[in-house]
Scaffold this active site. Structure first.
Site, PDB file in Angstrom:
ATOM      1  N   CYS A 125       0.812  -1.331   0.064  1.00 62.59           N
ATOM      2  CA  CYS A 125      -0.056  -0.113   0.129  1.00 62.59           C
ATOM      3  C   CYS A 125       1.125   1.349   0.142  1.00 62.59           C
ATOM      4  O   CYS A 125       0.687   2.342  -0.766  1.00 62.59           O
ATOM      5  CB  CYS A 125      -1.024   0.088   1.224  1.00 62.59           C
ATOM      6  SG  CYS A 125      -2.057   1.300   1.430  1.00 62.59           S
ATOM      7  N   CYS A 222      -6.520  -1.847   7.961  1.00 60.51           N
ATOM      8  CA  CYS A 222      -7.799  -0.686   8.061  1.00 60.51           C
ATOM      9  C   CYS A 222      -8.834  -0.892   7.064  1.00 60.51           C
ATOM     10  O   CYS A 222      -9.801  -0.234   7.502  1.00 60.51           O
ATOM     11  CB  CYS A 222      -6.715   0.380   7.187  1.00 60.51           C
ATOM     12  SG  CYS A 222      -6.281  -0.003   5.547  1.00 60.51           S
TER      13      CYS A 222
END
Length: 245
Positions: A125, A222
């Site tokens: 990410c 997340c």
């Protein structure tokens, strides 16, 4: 220039020995990734105090609908990030990266599990989405630097190369999740919390009455929140669920 004088004792303790965050860039423009947590808010505050022009930028990522349903009524990260930016008096930008995040992070997460590996989504990410999108956006807007609230440090060598180092708070060190960043990405990055401990950061946030000062650290993925990853995989990749011996 806005200054937070109550930061002085903490600043001098950590910065007098190693120099300020980047003494070459006084007055430079930096985009700070504001996540909605305490670390990124304090990172922005420190940069403001150093004389940087600061803009907050937040990325709205894809989240599992089940996780969103379970957190109904709780302020989302975008709202918290906007509130933190407002309390600091800095401009705020919210980018919707849900499609890119799902493709590059969530699907990659699933592919790794299907291949028998245990993935760390942050490792792909950060270079592909957070730096790949947010830092690129900042550079397009003529920003000099991109900053985050990671606990890590960067040494800028005479050769022009940069060296990624652990934060001084080894219990919170996040240099490992930044290890896939390129030299270019690191060269244009600032990590204001690298020489601070988590305790210092909490004190700064409380002293500023930041709306996220008491927000607890999140150690969950997340996009899953409190949803168990096995539950997620069973819904999104049922072929990954097999009984063992």
């Amino acid at each position: 220039m806005r200054r937070f004088y109550w930061l002085d004792s903490l600043k001098y303790r950590h910065y007098q020995q190693a120099g300020k965050i980047d003494s070459m860039s006084k007055g430079a423009h930096v985009f700070v990734a504001i996540s909605g947590g305490v670390d990124s808010a304090v990172a922005a505050a420190l940069l403001l105090d150093e004389g940087y022009r600061v803009t907050g930028i937040h990325m709205e990522t894809w989240k599992d609908p089940k996780s969103q349903a379970e957190s109904d009524g709780i302020p989302d990260s975008a709202a918290l990030a906007k509130a933190a930016a407002g309390s600091l008096g800095i401009p705020f930008i919210n980018l919707d990266v849900r499609d890119r995040f799902y493709k590059d992070v969530v699907r990659n997460f699933i592919r790794h599990y299907l291949a028998g590996r245990t993935p760390n989504p942050c490792l792909f990410c950060n270079p592909q989405v957070k730096w790949g999108i947010l830092q690129s956006y900042a550079r397009q807007e003529k920003a000099d630097y991109f900053a985050t609230g990671h606990y890590a440090q960067v040494d800028r060598l005479p050769s022009g190369q940069v060296q990624l180092r652990r934060g001084v708070d080894h219990s919170k060190d996040q240099s490992y999740v930044l290890s896939m960043l390129s030299q270019f990405q690191l060269r244009h990055s600032l990590f204001p919390l690298g020489k601070l401990t988590k305790g210092d950061v909490r004190k700064i946030a409380l002293g500023m009455d930041l709306p996220v000062a008491d927000k607890q650290d999140s150690q969950d993925l997340c996009f899953l929140g409190n949803v168990d990853y096995r539950d997620f995989l069973e819904r999104y990749a049922p072929e990954s669920i097999e009984k063992g011996e």
